[in-house]
Scaffold this motif. Structure first.
Motif, PDB file in Angstrom:
ATOM      1  N   LYS A  57       0.924  -1.185   0.022  1.00 56.97           N
ATOM      2  CA  LYS A  57       0.052   0.096   0.054  1.00 56.97           C
ATOM      3  C   LYS A  57       0.828   1.233  -0.176  1.00 56.97           C
ATOM      4  O   LYS A  57       1.937   1.313   0.766  1.00 56.97           O
ATOM      5  N   ILE A 254      -7.165   1.028  -7.629  1.00 59.02           N
ATOM      6  CA  ILE A 254      -6.702   0.199  -6.573  1.00 59.02           C
ATOM      7  C   ILE A 254      -6.159   0.993  -5.421  1.00 59.02           C
ATOM      8  O   ILE A 254      -6.649   0.874  -4.170  1.00 59.02           O
ATOM      9  N   ALA A 255      -5.082   1.691  -5.728  1.00 62.44           N
ATOM     10  CA  ALA A 255      -4.386   2.191  -4.466  1.00 62.44           C
ATOM     11  C   ALA A 255      -5.366   3.424  -3.983  1.00 62.44           C
ATOM     12  O   ALA A 255      -5.337   3.696  -2.750  1.00 62.44           O
ATOM     13  N   SER A 258      -7.410   1.699  -1.124  1.00 62.30           N
ATOM     14  CA  SER A 258      -6.640   0.809  -0.136  1.00 62.30           C
ATOM     15  C   SER A 258      -6.692   1.512   1.230  1.00 62.30           C
ATOM     16  O   SER A 258      -6.385   2.662   1.218  1.00 62.30           O
TER      17      SER A 258
END
Length: 258
Positions: A57, A254-255, A258
């Motif tokens: 992450k 996606i990040a 997260s």
């Protein structure tokens, strides 16, 4: 756009004849790139990002940093890939050039990882020439195929032009790419041209349009180019809102979630 999500990768639904998108006087790179979303290569191998593990992450506001060196590509191969992606994805008013987007980084990571090592491929033989509908049939991992294909392409360039691919001018590079995509080029010692081109094209497109956590599509440049909203799971509330309109909401990867 006639697209679908494969794992975390935006991929075309079907293969369109790339030769039809080539201009008579050369390789129409921008049309080639944008057209790939509606019709790309028929994937001979599972997509690299399917076999990669997402990086740790990181700050969602920051783009993933580019590594200082390559994990798989040797210096000659790196020059080839950098020249290739910068030619296929030129800098203009729509996007930065391919290396600035990180397509070369995506390819290197894919080749160095499980996908490049053939972790999901059956590699026990027997090795016989198959038909196109039988899929990938070579006794080479994707990384080995890539390495052999680059070497064979540079050998062709030396024989034809007296220099390697990265030293060719723009017109000569276009000639080589058209020759690879139409299999008009033949390798004296190397893998099947169509198979090499298929995997090469596949990884360039995935480096352009995959989630940025895999090293390519830096700053979501590929998604911005085609108006892709990003992670589909958070897009449902915008489908009706932006129906028939230009998509202006924040593009999420996606990040970001997260």
């Amino acid at each position: 756009m006639a697209c679908c999500m494969r794992g975390n990768i935006l991929v075309p639904l079907q293969f369109a004849n790339r030769e039809g998108n080539m201009k008579a006087d050369g390789f129409d790179r921008r049309s080639f790139l944008k057209g790939s979303v509606a019709g790309g290569v028929a994937a001979a191998l599972p997509g690299p990002a399917q076999a990669q593990t997402a990086p740790p992450k990181q700050d969602a506001a920051a783009a993933p940093p580019l590594p200082a060196g390559y994990a798989f590509l040797n210096p000659e191969e790196a020059l080839f890939i950098e020249a290739l992606v910068d030619h296929m994805v030129p800098a203009d008013e729509l996007t930065p050039k391919g290396t600035d987007i990180g397509i070369n980084v995506y390819i290197d990571r894919a080749l160095a990882g499980g996908w490049g090592k053939g972790d999901r491929l059956y590699m026990q033989g027997p090795w016989k020439r198959g038909t196109p509908n039988q899929g990938y049939q070579l006794p080479l991992t994707p990384a080995q195929l890539y390495r052999a294909g680059i070497e064979a392409t540079n050998a062709y360039c030396r024989k034809t032009y007296g220099k390697t691919f990265e030293r060719l001018n723009e017109k000569q590079r276009e000639e080589v790419l058209v020759g690879l995509s139409t299999a008009k080029i033949t390798f004296e010692n190397g893998p099947p041209v169509r198979t090499f081109w298929g995997v090469l094209y596949q990884t360039v497109m995935e480096g352009m349009f995959s989630d940025p956590i895999y090293g390519g599509n830096r700053n979501k440049a590929g998604w911005k180019l085609i108006g892709f909203p990003g992670v589909v799971a958070v897009h449902r509330e915008n489908v009706e809102k932006y129906r028939g309109k230009k998509y202006t909401a924040e593009i999420l990867g996606i990040a970001d979630l997260s």
